[in-house]
Every structure is written in C-alpha cells, then in structure tokens.
Design a protein around this motif. Sequence first.
Motif: not given
Length: 122
Positions: A109, A112, A116
């Motif tokens: 996570k 990710s 972003k």
Amino acid sequence: MPDQKSPNNLPLSEAITIAAQAITEVMSGRSLTEVLEQLEAHERPIVQSLSFDALRKWVRSHELIRQFVPKAPPLEVDHLLSVAIALFIRDGSENKSYAAHAIVDQAVKACSEYEKRNMQKA
C-alpha cells in the motif's frame, strides 16, 4: 490494521511512505530533526520511530535488498524497502512488532501511496 486516518492514528502504510520520504530528505543532506518538525503532530512519533529504525538497520536491509532484488531499485523504492525491511529485522531492543503479513500488505500500500504523492507533486 486500520485503514482509516484519525487525528491520533496514522495507517502503517502512510507512515512507511512518509518515513521513506524523510529518509530521502536525510540522504540529500537535511537533518531528520528538521524534516520531522515539518510533519503534523500525530505523524511525528511513528515516522520518527520508523525512520530511526530504518537508518539504524540500513546496512543489513541493503544487504537483503542486494541479495533478493536482482536490479537496483529506484531511490524512492529503495527507501520504502529499507523502511519495510527494518520492520522485519529484530535486534532485541524492540518489544512491539507487526505480523509479517501486515508488513507486506502495508508496504505494498505504501508503494501505491508513494506513487500517488509523487504524481500530485508533478
């Protein structure tokens, strides 16, 4: 592991992401104290803990990265891996640890989230 962000609780994935960014800043010459001062109060304790731990275990984590990652990862990924791997390395001084599956899940996570955050800055 909670995914919700509350004023007093930062998800591990987000803490890993911020700690990796802090380490990037340290490696570029900034003081970790200075970097930590820029964080919100609820972020500081866990990010400081993760950053100190990753820096303390830097050599060992990079031995593992070289051993298991055939191609050198980009700097940002290297720092994320260093923070996550440090959570696996026990040196006897820690009394609190995370389950291995939780570290892997939160590290994925974090990758990710890191992607972003970098896209938002561009």
